[in-house]
Design an enzyme around this catalytic site. Structure first.
Site, short mmCIF file in Angstrom:
data_model
loop_
_atom_site.label_atom_id
_atom_site.label_comp_id
_atom_site.label_asym_id
_atom_site.label_seq_id
_atom_site.Cartn_x
_atom_site.Cartn_y
_atom_site.Cartn_z
N GLU A 72 -9.94 -13.10 1.71
CA GLU A 72 -9.73 -11.92 0.87
C GLU A 72 -8.77 -12.18 -0.30
OE1 GLU A 72 -11.62 -9.57 1.41
OE2 GLU A 72 -11.65 -8.81 3.45
N HIS A 91 -2.88 -5.97 4.00
CA HIS A 91 -4.26 -5.53 4.24
C HIS A 91 -4.48 -5.51 5.75
CE1 HIS A 91 -8.51 -5.13 4.50
NE2 HIS A 91 -8.73 -6.41 4.79
N HIS A 93 -6.91 -3.96 9.25
CA HIS A 93 -8.11 -3.35 9.80
C HIS A 93 -7.68 -2.35 10.87
CE1 HIS A 93 -10.77 -7.10 8.73
NE2 HIS A 93 -10.18 -6.57 7.68
N TYR A 112 1.66 16.67 3.47
CA TYR A 112 2.34 16.29 2.23
C TYR A 112 2.67 14.80 2.17
CZ TYR A 112 6.86 16.20 4.68
OH TYR A 112 7.89 15.89 5.53
N HIS A 154 -14.28 -1.09 6.34
CA HIS A 154 -13.46 -2.30 6.29
C HIS A 154 -12.04 -2.09 6.82
CE1 HIS A 154 -12.59 -6.16 3.74
NE2 HIS A 154 -11.73 -6.06 4.74
N TYR A 207 13.23 10.83 -4.94
CA TYR A 207 13.78 10.29 -3.70
C TYR A 207 13.81 8.76 -3.74
CZ TYR A 207 14.20 9.08 1.25
OH TYR A 207 14.60 8.53 2.44
#
Length: 210
Positions: A72, A91, A93, A112, A154, A207
């Site tokens: 990837e 990344h 899964h 929120y 994915h 923040y």
């Protein structure tokens, strides 16, 4: 660079220990010099050594005599090229985020905390074969004015100014995915208005600066 390689390994192992990704799935990278350091292809995270972490230039070049980068690596490259603020990428899964992604849908403002991904919702990138430029393009589109998104059929991806914050964001995306799935089991959840989410985004920005 040794310390940064160690940090990449630390968070790669956490993909397994925090149950964000099983076995060899998912990948971790951190921006370094004119490129990035990324986990190798097909390796168990529990056995990673510093020498296994691969350096890939922003031009997509790496030492082919050593370990091969994650399959990837192209979308990591494209995110770093497109987003100057991205210093680290996670990344995963993760189960709940992946489950939602199989419907090709993102996560609306049912809570929120969705704003932690940078916008009023969390987008879902369209499906494309893993490791392709087409997938990179789809991810960049979903990450427009966002720092996290789902990837159809994915998983999910998150980036931030360091690995700690990127990993925390990935965990938050998974938590929100879990909550959203549970909310849908009860019925159709209330979605916060665009006006309210603008207020939340403003507060979140202040923040972060504080």
């Amino acid at each position: 660079m040794k310390d940064l390689r160690s940090e990449v390994i630390k968070y790669a192992k956490m993909l397994n220990s925090r149950k964000l990704s099983a076995l060899r799935s998912g990948n971790i990278s951190a921006r370094f010099q004119d490129g990035f350091l990324i986990t190798p292809s097909g390796a168990k995270y529990s056995s990673l050594k510093n020498k296994d972490i691969v350096f890939v230039s922003l031009k997509g070049k790496f030492d082919k005599k050593k370990r091969v980068p994650s399959s990837e690596w192209r979308f990591h490259q494209d995110i770093y090229k497109d987003k100057i603020e991205a210093k680290a990428i996670v990344h995963a899964h993760s189960s709940c985020a992946t489950a939602i992604s199989t419907h090709g849908k993102g996560i609306p403002a049912f809570h929120y905390m969705v704003a932690m991904a940078g916008g009023k919702d969390i987008k879902c990138a369209k499906y494309a074969t893993y490791g392709t430029r087409e997938l990179s393009k789809n991810i960049l589109k979903a990450l427009k004015q966002r720092n996290a998104c789902l990837i159809s059929n994915h998983g999910q991806i998150a980036f931030s100014e360091n690995l700690s914050k990127a990993f925390e964001l990935a965990e938050e995306v998974e938590n929100l995915s879990n909550q959203y799935i549970k909310a849908l089991k009860i019925g159709k959840p209330k979605i916060l208005s665009s006006k309210e989410m603008n207020k939340v985004l403003s507060k979140a920005k202040n923040y972060k600066r504080g």
